[in-house]
Design a protein around this motif. Sequence first.
Motif, PDB file in Angstrom:
ATOM      1  N   SER A  18       0.851  -1.188   0.000  1.00 33.29           N
ATOM      2  CA  SER A  18       0.000   0.000   0.000  1.00 33.29           C
ATOM      3  C   SER A  18       0.885   1.237   0.000  1.00 33.29           C
ATOM      4  N   PRO A  19       0.336   2.393  -0.385  1.00 30.29           N
ATOM      5  CA  PRO A  19       1.120   3.632  -0.323  1.00 30.29           C
ATOM      6  C   PRO A  19       1.633   3.923   1.083  1.00 30.29           C
ATOM      7  N   GLN A  20       0.814   3.629   2.095  1.00 25.71           N
ATOM      8  CA  GLN A  20       1.244   3.877   3.470  1.00 25.71           C
ATOM      9  C   GLN A  20       2.458   3.019   3.837  1.00 25.71           C
ATOM     10  N   GLN A  21       2.441   1.763   3.376  1.00 20.74           N
ATOM     11  CA  GLN A  21       3.574   0.876   3.659  1.00 20.74           C
ATOM     12  C   GLN A  21       4.833   1.364   2.961  1.00 20.74           C
ATOM     13  N   ARG A  22       4.679   1.794   1.715  1.00 20.54           N
ATOM     14  CA  ARG A  22       5.848   2.292   0.975  1.00 20.54           C
ATOM     15  C   ARG A  22       6.379   3.589   1.591  1.00 20.54           C
ATOM     16  N   GLN A  23       5.465   4.427   2.063  1.00 22.20           N
ATOM     17  CA  GLN A  23       5.899   5.660   2.728  1.00 22.20           C
ATOM     18  C   GLN A  23       6.682   5.342   4.000  1.00 22.20           C
ATOM     19  N   ALA A  24       6.214   4.355   4.758  1.00 20.55           N
ATOM     20  CA  ALA A  24       6.905   3.977   5.995  1.00 20.55           C
ATOM     21  C   ALA A  24       8.294   3.417   5.694  1.00 20.55           C
ATOM     22  N   LEU A  25       8.392   2.563   4.657  1.00 22.40           N
ATOM     23  CA  LEU A  25       9.697   2.025   4.273  1.00 22.40           C
ATOM     24  C   LEU A  25      10.622   3.132   3.783  1.00 22.40           C
ATOM     25  N   ALA A  26      10.073   4.068   2.996  1.00 25.12           N
ATOM     26  CA  ALA A  26      10.883   5.179   2.493  1.00 25.12           C
ATOM     27  C   ALA A  26      11.420   6.025   3.642  1.00 25.12           C
ATOM     28  N   ALA A  27      10.577   6.274   4.649  1.00 26.88           N
ATOM     29  CA  ALA A  27      11.023   7.051   5.806  1.00 26.88           C
ATOM     30  C   ALA A  27      12.139   6.327   6.555  1.00 26.88           C
ATOM     31  N   ALA A  28      12.013   5.005   6.686  1.00 25.59           N
ATOM     32  CA  ALA A  28      13.054   4.227   7.367  1.00 25.59           C
ATOM     33  C   ALA A  28      14.365   4.267   6.601  1.00 25.59           C
ATOM     34  N   MET A  29      14.294   4.159   5.270  1.00 26.22           N
ATOM     35  CA  MET A  29      15.506   4.189   4.458  1.00 26.22           C
ATOM     36  C   MET A  29      16.143   5.584   4.443  1.00 26.22           C
ATOM     37  N   ARG A  30      15.316   6.626   4.439  1.00 29.94           N
ATOM     38  CA  ARG A  30      15.877   7.977   4.512  1.00 29.94           C
ATOM     39  C   ARG A  30      16.606   8.169   5.836  1.00 29.94           C
ATOM     40  N   SER A  31      16.036   7.632   6.915  1.00 26.75           N
ATOM     41  CA  SER A  31      16.673   7.754   8.217  1.00 26.75           C
ATOM     42  C   SER A  31      18.009   7.016   8.254  1.00 26.75           C
ATOM     43  N   LYS A  32      18.107   5.915   7.513  1.00 22.50           N
ATOM     44  CA  LYS A  32      19.336   5.128   7.512  1.00 22.50           C
ATOM     45  C   LYS A  32      20.380   5.701   6.565  1.00 22.50           C
TER      46      LYS A  32
END
Length: 562
Positions: free
Chosen positions: A101-115
């Motif tokens: 879902s878009p929400q799941q992809r947004q959450a993964l993107a936020a985690a990767m940006r943080s890393k």
Amino acid sequence: MTSGSTSDLKHLADQLPGAALGVTVEGGRITVAGAPGMPIPQTPADWLMHQAPAVWPNTPHGEARPTLLFGIVKDAGPARKGLPLDTALKDVLAEELPGDSPQQRQALAAAMRSKFWATAAGKRTNNDNKRHYLLPLHARLPLSFAQTKADGSKAAFKYKMFRGTILPFLLSTPSGEVDRGLLDRFLEVFTDHRDLTVLDKKVLEIAAEISPGPSALQADALITSSQGVLQRLQEAGGAFCAASLEQFRHDLGQVLSLDLPRRDLIHQLTILLALHLATRLYRAGLVLSLRLDKCIALFPGGEEADPRAASCADRCCGNLEGCDLSSRILFRTGSGSFRGVRLAEPCVTSYRDLTSNYLLPLPVTISTANLACDALRAAGGPAIAAADLVALHAALADDDTLRQRFDGVVRLLAVCRRYQLRGGSTVGAEVPGAMPGLHALRLALLQSRRTTMRREGRDVVHQLAKDVRTGRLIASNGNAAVFFELDEDMLHLLMRLVCGSGLVAWGDFLRGLKRYGLAPQNPAEEQLLQKALARLGMLKRYSDAGESAYVHHSDASHEEDL
């Protein structure tokens, strides 16, 4: 320089003590009877003689700390122009990463940006109040993207602090060779795939699609691009404080041996570079200033050097524990929460002393030293390496005639600079006769750089060790005070470096800190440091006696020593 200004300067020169020795001005040059003479610097840029190949590979300027490691890795690969900005990668993560879902992809993107991106202190001019920097978690990233400037503009950094040549410079040995083994191990951190997760690899795949290109690093490429730096280093007679470079090579080997996740290891490497570069600039500012004071003391009216100075004021002692900087950085231990500070505390006063008196005027000290070396040659003395104040002192100490002609040349240089600063007016351009010419030149250069000299010294150290979220050596309580303070990350690193994997007696640990110029600000702070280490599980006490306290890094287990 116009004929009118030349005649005014000549009139001033003929009234100076050096005129009796044939030191005067002719056609934009300082001439000396029977000696080569020298040209008079004409523009402000001509007076900025910051070349110090034994101290640094290039003149640094303040820039955010996350750009340092990124620039080193970038310079170890093939040069590429027109690279996209890192925002091109950041902006597409939410679209390209997998998810139901878009929400799941947004959450993964936020985690990767943080890393993959780090945040630093300070504010941008746009609505985002944090500054984000792409980290070199893999070589593909710095070889494929340019870091976006922190002011929010769509432009890339130019890496003004230190270029990639800083690493071969720090890894250079007294023989002039670069420690190739350490350099290879360092670069391997950024090409290794072993601890990359599936999502990490996906981010790198997206990066390769946006900016296709090589991802391999070559130590030879970095060494080749540093040949000019290394050659100038050898021509200067080797590195300033070779013992500190030997300590860096030892410490780098220690950090590279750590079994840490990639992000944590890169953070440790960043703090290590920050620690050594910051203390190197403090060391250079202090020692070069003391050596310049020692040269000034050769002349009537010159003050004796700082009585606290150790043997490095004469010549590098080769022992960091005996260096002039040893125990001069008096720190307090960070508590992780607000802790008031008094302006009379040693952590504040030692910061003010080292920063205001030595680090801040470092570019002026170097410029004065370089002009003095040129003046020595102009007065008929030997040609010596840039900023080599030890050789300058040796040449002047036993030759009274050369010393008088040299004083005439540097005094006239001071008059020329003061004359230029007054817009070509002779009013106030004179130098007091009782003041040594070398000191007058230093003061004239200080006057011209009073508002800008912070850029090459203090601003750099603040970006390395103060204006960062973690790994700090310097802290502040708002605008009230700036002081030396070790936060938890910096303390952890120092524990690794001093203790290694062993159990170290408390007194030996304090002596190890001296190699970095560090010491607790007073006995009460020493007790607070012990309590902090005990709280972190890094101190063992076998009795109430002070000599029974031992420290170790928290990763090491020493139950067998009990």
